[in-house]
Design a protein around this motif. Structure first.
Motif, PDB file in Angstrom:
ATOM      1  N   VAL A  15       1.152  -8.016   7.425  1.00  0.00           N
ATOM      2  CA  VAL A  15      -0.311  -7.876   7.439  1.00  0.00           C
ATOM      3  C   VAL A  15      -0.723  -6.591   6.724  1.00  0.00           C
ATOM      4  CG1 VAL A  15      -2.308  -7.497   8.939  1.00  0.00           C
ATOM      5  CG2 VAL A  15      -0.653  -9.279   9.499  1.00  0.00           C
ATOM      6  N   LEU A  16      -0.038  -5.498   7.019  1.00  0.00           N
ATOM      7  CA  LEU A  16      -0.369  -4.238   6.355  1.00  0.00           C
ATOM      8  C   LEU A  16      -0.098  -4.291   4.857  1.00  0.00           C
ATOM      9  CD1 LEU A  16       0.960  -1.701   8.998  1.00  0.00           C
ATOM     10  CD2 LEU A  16      -1.417  -2.218   8.432  1.00  0.00           C
ATOM     11  N   GLY A  17       0.950  -4.993   4.444  1.00  0.00           N
ATOM     12  CA  GLY A  17       1.207  -5.164   3.019  1.00  0.00           C
ATOM     13  C   GLY A  17       0.094  -5.939   2.335  1.00  0.00           C
ATOM     14  N   GLY A  18      -0.407  -6.965   3.010  1.00  0.00           N
ATOM     15  CA  GLY A  18      -1.527  -7.731   2.471  1.00  0.00           C
ATOM     16  C   GLY A  18      -2.799  -6.915   2.381  1.00  0.00           C
ATOM     17  N   VAL A  19      -3.049  -6.130   3.415  1.00  0.00           N
ATOM     18  CA  VAL A  19      -4.246  -5.266   3.416  1.00  0.00           C
ATOM     19  C   VAL A  19      -4.149  -4.220   2.305  1.00  0.00           C
ATOM     20  CG1 VAL A  19      -5.479  -3.511   4.748  1.00  0.00           C
ATOM     21  CG2 VAL A  19      -4.780  -5.634   5.843  1.00  0.00           C
ATOM     22  N   ALA A  20      -2.970  -3.629   2.151  1.00  0.00           N
ATOM     23  CA  ALA A  20      -2.789  -2.617   1.107  1.00  0.00           C
ATOM     24  C   ALA A  20      -2.968  -3.221  -0.283  1.00  0.00           C
ATOM     25  CB  ALA A  20      -1.407  -1.984   1.234  1.00  0.00           C
ATOM     26  N   ALA A  21      -2.417  -4.402  -0.503  1.00  0.00           N
ATOM     27  CA  ALA A  21      -2.562  -5.054  -1.806  1.00  0.00           C
ATOM     28  C   ALA A  21      -4.019  -5.401  -2.067  1.00  0.00           C
ATOM     29  CB  ALA A  21      -1.700  -6.308  -1.863  1.00  0.00           C
ATOM     30  N   SER A  22      -4.680  -5.912  -1.045  1.00  0.00           N
ATOM     31  CA  SER A  22      -6.093  -6.269  -1.202  1.00  0.00           C
ATOM     32  C   SER A  22      -6.938  -5.034  -1.490  1.00  0.00           C
ATOM     33  CB  SER A  22      -6.577  -6.959   0.071  1.00  0.00           C
ATOM     34  OG  SER A  22      -7.950  -7.246  -0.005  1.00  0.00           O
ATOM     35  N   THR A  23      -6.669  -3.967  -0.786  1.00  0.00           N
ATOM     36  CA  THR A  23      -7.419  -2.722  -0.990  1.00  0.00           C
ATOM     37  C   THR A  23      -7.185  -2.165  -2.387  1.00  0.00           C
ATOM     38  OG1 THR A  23      -7.251  -2.198   1.355  1.00  0.00           O
ATOM     39  CG2 THR A  23      -7.743  -0.371  -0.123  1.00  0.00           C
ATOM     40  N   GLY A  24      -5.951  -2.296  -2.875  1.00  0.00           N
ATOM     41  CA  GLY A  24      -5.620  -1.790  -4.205  1.00  0.00           C
ATOM     42  C   GLY A  24      -5.996  -2.723  -5.333  1.00  0.00           C
ATOM     43  N   GLY A  25      -6.501  -3.901  -5.005  1.00  0.00           N
ATOM     44  CA  GLY A  25      -6.912  -4.852  -6.032  1.00  0.00           C
ATOM     45  C   GLY A  25      -5.766  -5.657  -6.622  1.00  0.00           C
ATOM     46  N   ALA A  26      -4.614  -5.672  -5.945  1.00  0.00           N
ATOM     47  CA  ALA A  26      -3.457  -6.426  -6.433  1.00  0.00           C
ATOM     48  C   ALA A  26      -3.420  -7.803  -5.776  1.00  0.00           C
ATOM     49  CB  ALA A  26      -2.172  -5.660  -6.113  1.00  0.00           C
ATOM     50  N   ASN A  27      -2.506  -8.643  -6.236  1.00  0.00           N
ATOM     51  CA  ASN A  27      -2.308  -9.942  -5.609  1.00  0.00           C
ATOM     52  C   ASN A  27      -1.727  -9.744  -4.212  1.00  0.00           C
ATOM     53  OD1 ASN A  27      -3.197 -11.370  -7.841  1.00  0.00           O
ATOM     54  ND2 ASN A  27      -1.155 -11.446  -8.738  1.00  0.00           N
ATOM     55  N   ILE A  28      -2.228 -10.496  -3.265  1.00  0.00           N
ATOM     56  CA  ILE A  28      -1.851 -10.284  -1.868  1.00  0.00           C
ATOM     57  C   ILE A  28      -0.428 -10.754  -1.579  1.00  0.00           C
ATOM     58  CG2 ILE A  28      -2.405 -10.923   0.509  1.00  0.00           C
ATOM     59  CD1 ILE A  28      -5.347 -10.958  -0.323  1.00  0.00           C
ATOM     60  N   LEU A  29      -0.054 -11.930  -2.041  1.00  0.00           N
ATOM     61  CA  LEU A  29       1.266 -12.473  -1.720  1.00  0.00           C
ATOM     62  C   LEU A  29       2.414 -11.584  -2.188  1.00  0.00           C
ATOM     63  CD1 LEU A  29       2.877 -14.700  -0.369  1.00  0.00           C
ATOM     64  CD2 LEU A  29       2.777 -15.970  -2.516  1.00  0.00           C
ATOM     65  N   PRO A  30       2.407 -11.101  -3.422  1.00  0.00           N
ATOM     66  CA  PRO A  30       3.498 -10.199  -3.817  1.00  0.00           C
ATOM     67  C   PRO A  30       3.532  -8.921  -2.977  1.00  0.00           C
ATOM     68  CG  PRO A  30       2.394 -11.010  -5.767  1.00  0.00           C
ATOM     69  CD  PRO A  30       1.567 -11.452  -4.588  1.00  0.00           C
ATOM     70  N   GLY A  31       2.379  -8.427  -2.580  1.00  0.00           N
ATOM     71  CA  GLY A  31       2.336  -7.243  -1.722  1.00  0.00           C
ATOM     72  C   GLY A  31       2.961  -7.505  -0.368  1.00  0.00           C
ATOM     73  N   ILE A  32       2.639  -8.659   0.196  1.00  0.00           N
ATOM     74  CA  ILE A  32       3.224  -9.040   1.488  1.00  0.00           C
ATOM     75  C   ILE A  32       4.736  -9.174   1.358  1.00  0.00           C
ATOM     76  CG2 ILE A  32       3.405 -10.931   3.147  1.00  0.00           C
ATOM     77  CD1 ILE A  32       0.388 -11.404   2.722  1.00  0.00           C
ATOM     78  N   LEU A  33       5.183  -9.872   0.329  1.00  0.00           N
ATOM     79  CA  LEU A  33       6.621 -10.092   0.148  1.00  0.00           C
ATOM     80  C   LEU A  33       7.368  -8.786  -0.100  1.00  0.00           C
ATOM     81  CD1 LEU A  33       6.565 -13.349  -1.994  1.00  0.00           C
ATOM     82  CD2 LEU A  33       7.038 -13.112   0.453  1.00  0.00           C
ATOM     83  N   ARG A  34       6.795  -7.912  -0.894  1.00  0.00           N
ATOM     84  CA  ARG A  34       7.446  -6.642  -1.220  1.00  0.00           C
ATOM     85  C   ARG A  34       7.604  -5.770   0.029  1.00  0.00           C
ATOM     86  NH1 ARG A  34       4.684  -5.604  -5.304  1.00  0.00           N
ATOM     87  NH2 ARG A  34       2.903  -4.705  -4.236  1.00  0.00           N
TER      88      ARG A  34
END
Length: 57
Positions: A15-34
């Protein structure tokens, strides 16, 4: 107990990876997976080192 703790931690990190990706304007799924992948790796290595040195569980 330990399995549920690890699962809850990984869900929270995803969840935090998704929030961070969304906040940074990146794709959410790669952020979650990373975040989930590297966090799982770090927890596994920490557990292995602890077991090797006889840390109590």
């Amino acid at each position: 107990m330990l399995v549920s703790l690890v699962c809850a931690t990984l869900v929270a990190l995803a969840v935090l990876g998704g929030v961070a990706a969304s906040t940074g304007g990146a794709n959410i799924l790669p952020g979650i997976l990373r975040v989930t992948f590297w966090s799982t790796l770090a927890m596994g290595l920490s557990a292995a080192v602890g077991t090797a040195f006889g840390a109590p569980t």
